[in-house]
Motif scaffolding. Structure first.
Motif, mmCIF file in Angstrom:
data_model
loop_
_atom_site.group_PDB
_atom_site.id
_atom_site.type_symbol
_atom_site.label_atom_id
_atom_site.label_comp_id
_atom_site.label_asym_id
_atom_site.label_seq_id
_atom_site.Cartn_x
_atom_site.Cartn_y
_atom_site.Cartn_z
ATOM 1 N N ASP A 1 -1.564 -8.297 5.908
ATOM 2 C CA ASP A 1 -2.706 -7.791 5.274
ATOM 3 C C ASP A 1 -4.092 -8.262 5.980
ATOM 4 O OD1 ASP A 1 -1.272 -6.697 3.350
ATOM 5 O OD2 ASP A 1 -1.278 -8.263 1.692
ATOM 6 N N ALA A 2 -3.932 -9.536 6.172
ATOM 7 C CA ALA A 2 -5.293 -9.760 6.921
ATOM 8 C C ALA A 2 -5.665 -9.296 8.237
ATOM 9 C CB ALA A 2 -5.070 -11.605 7.094
ATOM 10 N N LYS B 1 -9.763 -3.031 10.781
ATOM 11 C CA LYS B 1 -10.702 -2.271 10.283
ATOM 12 C C LYS B 1 -12.091 -2.815 10.798
ATOM 13 C CE LYS B 1 -10.107 -0.702 5.745
ATOM 14 N NZ LYS B 1 -9.666 -1.022 4.401
ATOM 15 N N GLU B 2 -12.363 -3.823 10.629
ATOM 16 C CA GLU B 2 -13.654 -4.782 10.620
ATOM 17 C C GLU B 2 -14.155 -4.520 12.221
ATOM 18 O OE1 GLU B 2 -15.722 -6.561 8.691
ATOM 19 O OE2 GLU B 2 -17.136 -7.357 10.237
ATOM 20 N N SER C 1 -1.149 -2.430 12.020
ATOM 21 C CA SER C 1 -1.078 -3.772 11.926
ATOM 22 C C SER C 1 0.206 -4.328 11.157
ATOM 23 C CB SER C 1 -2.372 -4.177 10.672
ATOM 24 O OG SER C 1 -2.136 -3.396 9.327
ATOM 25 N N ASP D 1 -8.650 3.328 7.400
ATOM 26 C CA ASP D 1 -7.558 2.390 6.709
ATOM 27 C C ASP D 1 -6.256 2.837 7.122
ATOM 28 O OD1 ASP D 1 -7.571 0.865 4.035
ATOM 29 O OD2 ASP D 1 -5.756 2.355 3.625
ATOM 30 N N ASP E 1 0.905 -1.276 0.014
ATOM 31 C CA ASP E 1 0.029 0.098 0.045
ATOM 32 C C ASP E 1 0.892 1.348 0.149
ATOM 33 O OD1 ASP E 1 -2.319 -1.372 0.191
ATOM 34 O OD2 ASP E 1 -2.352 -1.386 2.185
ATOM 35 N N LYS F 1 -4.917 -6.258 8.988
ATOM 36 C CA LYS F 1 -5.129 -4.707 8.765
ATOM 37 C C LYS F 1 -6.780 -4.992 8.341
ATOM 38 C CE LYS F 1 -4.910 -1.030 5.164
ATOM 39 N NZ LYS F 1 -4.092 -0.544 4.015
ATOM 40 N N ALA F 2 -7.217 -5.790 7.550
ATOM 41 C CA ALA F 2 -8.710 -5.924 7.400
ATOM 42 C C ALA F 2 -9.504 -6.205 8.415
ATOM 43 C CB ALA F 2 -8.932 -7.271 6.397
ATOM 44 N N ARG F 3 -8.841 -7.024 9.260
ATOM 45 C CA ARG F 3 -9.467 -7.279 10.721
ATOM 46 C C ARG F 3 -9.614 -6.143 11.610
ATOM 47 N NH1 ARG F 3 -7.855 -9.049 15.900
ATOM 48 N NH2 ARG F 3 -5.769 -9.441 14.920
#
Lengths: 485, 488, 95
Positions: B305-306, B312-313, B326, B319, B108, B308-310
């Protein structure tokens, strides 16, 4: 006592007729008295030997003796011995005392054997005459009466000469291209090069890692079996060691040979072999027929390329293996180096002898940019072809037989000026190392009063069968018992 | 002229195994010189290598993490050259058949774009020792170097990228991402100051839009992201100057001195060594089967990556915050511990990225070296959220925690009298008193029509109020009461 | 196949072995003869042959990652040409 085999000495000790200390002292006395003629030892370890003998006697008194407990022998000076100088026949390691044991050394210690010292050898095991040793040439006990000094073969020439001269009943040795079998043949003793991976290479100073194999030398096949019983086995410290059960090699010595299928590679019976030599080898094969074996001719069509392939692969591997001798951590360092480059280049120029340097340079060249495919890769492909030849032959027969060397022991100095002529000494032995097979040399007669060796080659891990075949031959012949005058 | 910058990286990653790649010597950092160099590491005659299972396990985990093919059959080769810190006179490495084949990493960028950087391969090899250039002398007075071989034989993976990066920013972002991956995997301690990760940067320039690559140089051994960024900028400028003067770039290896922002040539291609690679005859081909790969896959932790998504969730982070928190496995773990105790994720995120990170940077500490725990920071977050302390008071609590004055948040608040007054009656009385003493300002406020200006004018009353409450009045409540009393 | 003096000098540098002019002449002959011997290889048809690096078709065993070695610096440095403060000493290394 000095004429007795390991098996016999073991029985003498067992019966209590003699102690190990007494036996060891007798051998040491004889060794010190006689070896001036042969120069077969680089280092005699009298003190340690007597200490080991004393410990062996105590072990025996405690009822913990094995076949080897208290029996004298010697190590080729290529096996590292903790606290005892290990030179590899080189000025580079003239004062090198390793603080560790080779696995083979450790195994003999555990067996309670008594090491009398370290035998002479061609420098870094590179040679077929023992003339490249920094510690002087070794003289073959055979042929001395003619007034000419002959070579014992090499590189394990010290071990072969010492066994032939009855200085020790047995000695360790190593074989990269014939370094056990050829000196065994030239000195009239019995030698075994096991399957690659059968004996640990840890602590055995490397010449060419994919070819080197530790083995044994003694006067009888039975003693070689006793040696291999100690030496063979898996070693977690050697990645190329094979994890496979070790049989008792003495257990099958007396199996009858009836029905044994012998192959004679036609490529090993050519005009490179003198008629007199050939006759001795064919006579030996006839003995086997009398013992019930059948004989047929086989072909190893690529065997003629073995020398060429070997003189790429072995020097290439050696060129890297010997890079560690750089004067930094151990071994020889030149006087007053003016800078780092000077230290490297003079240390290695002064520390290595001519033959070692030749091979390092050939190996460096063969691996260098632009030549790798033409030399190294090509040699590895030829190596595969040679291995396949043997695999095909072993589909038809149990063992192969041939002469061990093209000629008997030659006079010292005869071949030192021409490396290539010297290389041809190993013409019948080298292919076996490329394939990684086990093979023996067994005394099989004389030409002009000099011993002739019969080479017996087996399939992978067929050491027991080779020893059986050699032992049976030695029950009906006495070549191996002849003593040099 | 306009130029395109083309950058490829080679990264040496020291693996966090207990022992060396070919011997049972410890790899612990910081031991006395040569106390962790055994017979194999010293290349004593006759010694032989036996490879470390974990080195392969870690390499396979890395391969899986960067979406790469795993080399089912890998072969060690000897790379021959003489150097005092290289005991065997060759480095045992992999060339033709590496353990990790082609893969990729998505990075990113600050502008919100995602850049895919392809991995050419990654191979296992042994590290060399160290030459120490402090001055020793022989008896003739010649300068000598000292050699420490403790590091010799430490397992490395060398990761080689395709030349897919086009700016220093991209290269650094990729390097940080790689750092984040290997530390998350736990296969490398990531400590760049101790050489755990070292970067070689290949740089070339080509006329903008051209598809013909220019001649590249390699700048070796950069051991911080900052030096890497500077070295790239420096080398791009150097090459640009040469090319714009009509000169030619020489293919060479360069050394960058970060302290002086200088670089110099180490050797040119013509001087390059002839390494005479060939398969190491002391080692056999390593065959990696399905079970080994499956086992490595089971050991994979959550990757950046995983995670970071978690974040956020699970925590509702944006972001940017999710990305920052993360990336580093240890920082991420610290954040999660803080949230576990402090509940308010946004507040926790702000404190970690604010006060906490600033303090670490100022003292050049890593997260692992932080004197305060996530649990303690979490307790503080609770007290900020429930208005027990003001943010000014919270900073004092943080300071006390950091210096180790006390390790309990509530005890610090009590001892320092940092508890806010949130009793509405008491606060109203204070407001009444202060407003009574400031009639002009009250009138001015009440005559102002512009709500923005009124809002600003409220601040004028806060100072005296805080003073009246000895700093302990809850500013939020003061504000509410003020607005009410002043009539909106 | 012959090998030139330049080749020998180059290879000697790679192998870090000092050779003087006289030795180069001798090596030119000896190495040339060895390479002639080796050149027999070129006659072999090896088109579809896999190179063979090892005699046995075995695969590598891996060792558990456990520390098995202890500090033996004293024993090892007792046989070193030059040491100081636990370091091996060499003529100055210049990068």
């Amino acid at each position: 006592m000095h004429n007795k085999s390991v098996a016999e000495l073991s029985r003498e000790l067992e019966s209590g007729k003699i102690s190990s200390v007494e036996l060891t002292q007798q051998f040491l006395d004889r060794l010190k008295q006689e070896d001036g003629k042969y120069n077969s030892f680089i280092t005699i370890t009298e003190e340690q030997a007597l200490a080991e003998a004393k410990a062996a006697d105590e072990l025996r008194a405690a009822g913990k003796a094995t076949a080897w407990t208290g029996v004298p022998f010697a190590h080729k000076d290529i096996f590292c011995t903790n606290g005892v100088r290990t030179t590899c026949g080189s000025k580079m390691l003239e004062n090198f005392v390793p603080p560790y044991d080779a696995t083979v050394t450790e195994k003999f210690r555990q067996a309670g054997a008594v090491c009398l010292g370290k035998t002479n050898m061609d420098e870094f095991a590179m040679g077929s005459s023992n003339e490249s040793s920094y510690f002087g040439a070794v003289t073959n006990p055979w042929g001395l009466s003619s007034g000419e000094k002959r070579v014992p073969g090499g590189s394990s020439g010290g071990s072969a000469a010492a066994v032939a001269a009855r200085l020790v009943p047995a000695a360790t040795a190593t074989d990269t291209g014939g370094s056990i079998r050829q000196p065994a043949a030239l000195c009239g003793v019995t030698g075994l090069k096991p399957t690659y991976g059968r004996v640990s290479r840890y602590g055995m100073i490397a010449f060419a890692s994919s070819l080197d194999q530790g083995g044994s030398m003694a006067r009888t096949a039975e003693d070689n079996a006793l040696m291999l019983n100690v030496m063979a086995g898996f070693d977690p410290k050697d990645s190329t060691s094979i994890d496979r059960e070790v049989p008792d090699y003495t257990a099958t010595l007396n199996e009858p040979l009836k029905g044994l299928k012998i192959g004679l590679p036609k490529e090993y019976f050519t005009d490179q072999l003198s008629p007199a030599m050939e006759e001795q080898v064919r006579n030996a094969v006839k003995e086997y027929e009398k013992l019930g074996a059948t004989v047929k001719e086989v072909s190893l069509p690529n065997a003629k390329l073995a020398i060429a392939a070997y003189y790429v692969i072995a020097p290439a591997e050696a060129s890297a293996n010997l890079s560690r001798f750089d004067g930094v951590r151990y071994g020889y360092r030149c006087e007053d180096p003016k800078d780092l480059m000077d230290m490297y280049t003079r240390t290695r120029a002064e520390g290595f002898g001519a033959e070692v340097k030749r091979r390092i340079l050939v190996g460096t060249y063969a691996l260098s940019h632009g030549y790798y495919d033409a030399y190294y890769l090509k040699a590895q492909k030829v190596r595969r072809l040679i291995q396949q030849d043997f695999a095909n032959a072993f589909k038809e027969v149990d063992v192969l037989m041939s002469p061990t060397s093209p000629s008997p022991a030659f006079v010292q100095g005869e071949k030192t000026n021409d490396p290539v002529t010297m290389y041809l000494e190993d013409i019948f032995t080298i292919a076996i190392n490329l394939a990684g097979l086990p093979a023996m040399s067994v005394p099989a007669g004389f030409v002009d009063g000099l011993p002739v060796g019969l080479q017996i080659i087996g399939d992978y891990f067929a050491e027991a069968r080779l020893l059986n075949a050699a032992h049976q031959f030695q029950q009906v012949t006495d070549w191996h018992q002849r003593e040099p005058k | 002229m306009q130029w395109d910058i083309v950058i490829g990286l080679e990264i040496h990653v020291q693996l966090a195994t207990q022992t060396k790649i070919f011997s049972g010597s410890s790899t612990a950092y910081g031991a006395e010189p040569n106390t962790q160099a055994n017979a194999v590491d010293l290349a004593m005659p006759g010694t032989l290598p036996v490879p470390n299972e974990n080195a392969f396990r870690y390499a396979v985990m890395f391969g899986l993490a960067v979406n790469a093919e795993i080399g089912r059959r890998s072969v060690f080769e000897r790379k021959n050259y003489f150097y005092p810190d290289l005991p065997k006179g060759y480095q045992t490495t992999q060339l033709e058949q590496p353990i990790v084949g082609p893969g990729y990493v998505d990075v990113d960028l600050a502008n919100g774009e995602t850049k895919r950087v392809r991995i050419h391969h990654a191979h296992l090899e042994e590290d060399a020792g160290k030459s120490l250039h402090e001055t020793f002398f022989d008896e003739l007075g010649h300068g000598m170097s000292g050699i420490d071989l403790n590091r010799a034989g430490t397992p490395l993976i060398e990761v080689v990228t395709e030349p897919d990066m086009n700016s220093a920013e991209e290269a650094v972002a990729f390097a940080k991402k790689l750092h984040s991956i290997v530390t998350s995997l736990g296969i490398c301690d990531g400590d760049m100051s101790q050489g755990s990760m070292r970067f070689d940067v290949n740089i070339s320039l080509k006329p903008k839009g051209s598809d013909q690559l220019g001649t590249r140089t390699e700048t070796k051994n950069l051991n911080s992201f900052r030096f890497m960024e500077q070295a790239i900028a420096h080398e791009v400028e150097r090459q640009m100057d040469i090319l714009e003067d009509g000169g030619r770039i020489i293919q060479e290896t360069r050394l960058y001195n970060g302290d002086r922002d200088e670089s110099r040539s180490m050797r040119t291609k013509e001087e390059a060594n002839d390494y005479r690679y060939f398969p190491c005859p002391d080692l056999l081909p390593v065959v990696i089967d399905d079970d080994f790969i499956e086992d490595a896959r089971q050991r994979l932790p959550e990757l950046p990556d995983a995670r970071k998504a978690r974040f956020k969730e699970q925590y509702g982070l944006n972001d940017y915050d999710a990305g920052l928190l993360s990336g580093d496995a240890k920082l991420a773990a610290f954040f999660e511990e803080t949230v576990e105790h402090g509940k308010d994720a946004k507040l926790a995120a702000n404190w970690i990225q604010g006060e906490f990170s600033a303090r670490l940077n100022a003292e050049e500490k890593t997260v692992a070296e932080s004197p305060i725990t996530g649990a303690q920071l979490g307790d503080l977050v609770v007290r900020i959220a429930d208005n027990t302390v003001s943010s000014a008071g919270a900073k004092k609590v943080f300071e006390a925690l950091w210096t180790g004055e006390n390790d309990n948040v509530d005890a610090i608040i009590d001892a320092k009298g940092l508890k806010q007054v949130s009793d509405t009656g008491a606060l109203e009385a204070m407001v009444d008193e202060v407003l009574a003493g400031m009639p002009d300002q009250v009138a001015q406020y009440q005559n102002e029509e512009d709500p923005k200006k009124r809002k600003k004018m409220l601040g004028g009353f806060m100072g005296p109020l805080m003073k009246a409450s000895k700093g302990q009045g809850n500013p939020k409540l003061f504000n509410e009461i003020l607005v009410e009393k002043l009539g909106g | 196949m012959s090998i030139s003096r330049e080749d020998i000098e180059k290879v000697a540098v790679l192998a870090r072995i000092k050779v003087d002019d006289e030795q180069v002449s001798a090596l030119e002959k000896d190495l040339g003869n060895i390479l002639d011997l080796v050149d027999q290889l070129s006659a072999a048809d090896t088109d579809s042959v896999e190179p063979m690096a090892h005699p046995l078709d075995a695969v590598q065993r891996l060792r558990p990652d456990e520390v098995t070695e202890t500090n033996q610096r004293e024993a090892f440095q007792a046989i070193a040409p030059a040491t100081e403060d636990g370091l091996y000493l060499v003529p100055k290394v210049i990068e």
